[in-house]
Motif scaffolding. Structure first.
Motif, PDB file in Angstrom:
ATOM      1  N   UNK A   1       2.360  -3.672  -5.470  1.00 13.93           N
ATOM      2  CA  UNK A   1       1.668  -4.150  -6.880  1.00 13.93           C
ATOM      3  C   UNK A   1       1.416  -1.947  -6.921  1.00 13.93           C
ATOM      4  N   UNK A   2       1.245  -1.829  -8.102  1.00 11.34           N
ATOM      5  CA  UNK A   2       1.093  -0.639  -8.777  1.00 11.34           C
ATOM      6  C   UNK A   2       0.345  -0.485  -9.852  1.00 11.34           C
ATOM      7  N   UNK A   3      -0.105   0.983 -10.419  1.00 16.67           N
ATOM      8  CA  UNK A   3      -1.562   1.071 -10.967  1.00 16.67           C
ATOM      9  C   UNK A   3      -2.312   0.585 -10.801  1.00 16.67           C
ATOM     10  N   UNK A   4      -3.322   0.363 -11.692  1.00 19.85           N
ATOM     11  CA  UNK A   4      -4.794  -0.015 -11.201  1.00 19.85           C
ATOM     12  C   UNK A   4      -4.923  -1.519 -11.175  1.00 19.85           C
ATOM     13  N   UNK A   5      -6.353  -1.658 -10.852  1.00 22.96           N
ATOM     14  CA  UNK A   5      -6.455  -2.734  -9.788  1.00 22.96           C
ATOM     15  C   UNK A   5      -7.048  -3.779 -11.376  1.00 22.96           C
TER      16      UNK A   5
ATOM     17  N   UNK B   1     -10.418  -9.192  -4.707  1.00 23.47           N
ATOM     18  CA  UNK B   1     -10.458  -8.189  -5.408  1.00 23.47           C
ATOM     19  C   UNK B   1     -10.005  -7.244  -4.872  1.00 23.47           C
ATOM     20  N   UNK B   2      -9.228  -5.923  -6.585  1.00 16.84           N
ATOM     21  CA  UNK B   2      -8.901  -4.899  -5.325  1.00 16.84           C
ATOM     22  C   UNK B   2      -7.509  -5.142  -5.606  1.00 16.84           C
ATOM     23  N   UNK B   3      -6.560  -4.861  -4.546  1.00 19.23           N
ATOM     24  CA  UNK B   3      -5.575  -5.273  -4.586  1.00 19.23           C
ATOM     25  C   UNK B   3      -4.938  -5.052  -3.348  1.00 19.23           C
ATOM     26  N   UNK B   4      -4.231  -6.237  -2.642  1.00 22.23           N
ATOM     27  CA  UNK B   4      -3.677  -6.529  -1.031  1.00 22.23           C
ATOM     28  C   UNK B   4      -2.921  -5.886  -0.322  1.00 22.23           C
ATOM     29  N   UNK B   5      -1.860  -4.613  -1.345  1.00 24.95           N
ATOM     30  CA  UNK B   5      -0.952  -3.846  -1.091  1.00 24.95           C
ATOM     31  C   UNK B   5      -1.294  -2.838  -1.017  1.00 24.95           C
TER      32      UNK B   5
ATOM     33  N   UNK C   1      -1.650   0.602  -4.012  1.00 29.39           N
ATOM     34  CA  UNK C   1      -1.603   1.034  -5.176  1.00 29.39           C
ATOM     35  C   UNK C   1      -1.244   2.733  -5.425  1.00 29.39           C
ATOM     36  N   UNK C   2      -0.190   2.616  -6.281  1.00 32.50           N
ATOM     37  CA  UNK C   2       0.339   4.572  -6.485  1.00 32.50           C
ATOM     38  C   UNK C   2      -0.158   4.193  -8.019  1.00 32.50           C
TER      39      UNK C   2
ATOM     40  N   UNK D   1      23.420  -1.879 -11.947  1.00 32.87           N
ATOM     41  CA  UNK D   1      24.112  -2.760 -12.236  1.00 32.87           C
ATOM     42  C   UNK D   1      25.439  -1.604 -11.863  1.00 32.87           C
ATOM     43  N   UNK D   2      25.117   0.027 -12.516  1.00 30.23           N
ATOM     44  CA  UNK D   2      26.410   0.581 -12.150  1.00 30.23           C
ATOM     45  C   UNK D   2      26.341   1.071 -11.161  1.00 30.23           C
ATOM     46  N   UNK D   3      26.212   0.733 -10.131  1.00 26.76           N
ATOM     47  CA  UNK D   3      27.018   0.249  -8.900  1.00 26.76           C
ATOM     48  C   UNK D   3      27.428  -1.207  -7.948  1.00 26.76           C
ATOM     49  N   UNK D   4      27.221  -2.467  -8.915  1.00 28.10           N
ATOM     50  CA  UNK D   4      27.368  -3.930  -8.714  1.00 28.10           C
ATOM     51  C   UNK D   4      26.376  -4.058  -8.043  1.00 28.10           C
ATOM     52  N   UNK D   5      25.692  -3.880  -8.014  1.00 27.74           N
ATOM     53  CA  UNK D   5      24.446  -4.490  -7.141  1.00 27.74           C
ATOM     54  C   UNK D   5      23.309  -5.607  -7.027  1.00 27.74           C
ATOM     55  N   UNK D   6      24.408  -7.203  -6.011  1.00 31.86           N
ATOM     56  CA  UNK D   6      23.750  -8.251  -6.780  1.00 31.86           C
ATOM     57  C   UNK D   6      22.200  -8.992  -6.656  1.00 31.86           C
ATOM     58  N   UNK D   7      20.628  -7.813  -6.783  1.00 25.23           N
ATOM     59  CA  UNK D   7      19.437  -7.530  -6.625  1.00 25.23           C
ATOM     60  C   UNK D   7      19.248  -8.107  -7.465  1.00 25.23           C
ATOM     61  N   UNK D   8      18.167  -8.694  -7.422  1.00 23.13           N
ATOM     62  CA  UNK D   8      17.423  -9.553  -9.344  1.00 23.13           C
ATOM     63  C   UNK D   8      16.661  -8.950  -8.855  1.00 23.13           C
ATOM     64  N   UNK D   9      15.856  -7.114 -10.406  1.00 28.16           N
ATOM     65  CA  UNK D   9      14.920  -6.661 -10.119  1.00 28.16           C
ATOM     66  C   UNK D   9      13.811  -7.685 -11.254  1.00 28.16           C
ATOM     67  N   UNK D  10      12.126  -7.637 -11.197  1.00 24.43           N
ATOM     68  CA  UNK D  10      11.904  -8.209 -11.675  1.00 24.43           C
ATOM     69  C   UNK D  10      10.511  -8.424 -11.832  1.00 24.43           C
ATOM     70  N   UNK D  11       9.871  -7.759 -13.184  1.00 28.16           N
ATOM     71  CA  UNK D  11       8.767  -7.188 -12.916  1.00 28.16           C
ATOM     72  C   UNK D  11       7.464  -7.948 -13.682  1.00 28.16           C
ATOM     73  N   UNK D  12       6.589  -8.115 -13.170  1.00 24.72           N
ATOM     74  CA  UNK D  12       5.328  -8.719 -13.407  1.00 24.72           C
ATOM     75  C   UNK D  12       4.184  -8.344 -13.941  1.00 24.72           C
ATOM     76  N   UNK D  13       4.159  -8.173 -15.401  1.00 24.61           N
ATOM     77  CA  UNK D  13       3.386  -7.609 -16.272  1.00 24.61           C
ATOM     78  C   UNK D  13       1.789  -7.591 -15.495  1.00 24.61           C
ATOM     79  N   UNK D  14       1.315  -6.687 -15.399  1.00 27.67           N
ATOM     80  CA  UNK D  14      -0.194  -7.014 -15.593  1.00 27.67           C
ATOM     81  C   UNK D  14      -0.919  -5.488 -16.128  1.00 27.67           C
ATOM     82  N   UNK D  15      -2.075  -5.668 -16.759  1.00 24.86           N
ATOM     83  CA  UNK D  15      -2.299  -4.074 -17.439  1.00 24.86           C
ATOM     84  C   UNK D  15      -3.938  -4.185 -18.541  1.00 24.86           C
TER      85      UNK D  15
END
Length: 207
Positions: free
Chosen positions: A8-12, A70-74, A76-77, A126-140
């Motif tokens: 989790x990142x940004x403001x709560x 309330x706030x952010x369990x994990x 923030x930064x 992608x440049x290093x052929x990593x198979x990891x899925x990077x997923x953004x979950x919008x919050x603002x």
């Protein structure tokens, strides 16, 4: 084996822990072996601050409690990931951590800078052929993420702004005084929250 990182990142906001609860729930259904939570987002991960939260939310009651916390369990930064050209070592360090823990999926909940982090990690992957899925979950609360109609966090903030404006208007209207009240409403480069103040207008007042 499927393992993931969640941060989790940004403001709560009122909704950000509900988003976290949703990711945890789905990862459990999908049979993830480890669900790692970054403490204080990507900045914490760079300092090896993370926990396995899979077993911490092993009941509907705990998940429901998280949704309404309330706030952010994990935590923030406010950390903006540098570009690869400026600091490739940071990317090498992160992807080493991903590989060591056999990470298959990366979820990041946040606003503009958080989505920027996801985009940069995905592009480097992608440049290093990593198979990891990077997923953004919008919050603002600013409601200013490109490609979204409205973001989790905006609705509750808009309601708060409108309610506050309505209370100010009613409070002012009880006196026979000509008054001007100026209310500063945040929004960075977006005006959605300011626009939401118009919801305070009723047949009884034109706030």
């Amino acid at each position: 084996m499927k393992n993931c990182f969640i941060g989790q990142s940004g403001g709560p906001t009122v909704a950000i822990n509900a988003s976290l609860a949703g990711v945890i729930t789905q990862c459990q259904k999908e049979g993830f072996t480890h669900i790692y939570g970054m403490i204080n987002g990507i900045q914490g991960l760079l300092k090896n601050k993370f926990i396995d939260i899979k077993d911490k939310f092993n009941s509907e009651e705990k998940i429901d409690a998280l949704k309404h916390s309330p706030a952010m369990y994990l935590g923030s930064c406010r950390y903006k990931l540098p570009t690869v050209s400026d600091d490739k070592d940071t990317y090498d360090l992160l992807f080493k951590k991903f590989n060591d823990l056999e990470i298959t999926d990366f979820f990041y909940i946040g606003g503009n800078d958080s989505m920027d982090t996801v985009a940069k990690l995905a592009a480097y992957g992608e440049t290093i052929n990593s198979p990891i899925h990077f997923i953004g979950i919008p919050k603002t609360i600013d409601n200013d993420l490109m490609g979204t109609d409205h973001t989790p966090g905006f609705g509750s903030a808009a309601k708060y702004v409108a309610s506050s404006m309505l209370e100010i208007a009613y409070d002012s209207s009880i006196y026979k005084l000509d008054a001007i009240t100026i209310v500063e409403i945040m929004g960075r480069n977006a005006g959605w929250l300011t626009a939401a103040s118009a919801l305070a207008r009723t047949e009884c007042n034109d706030a």
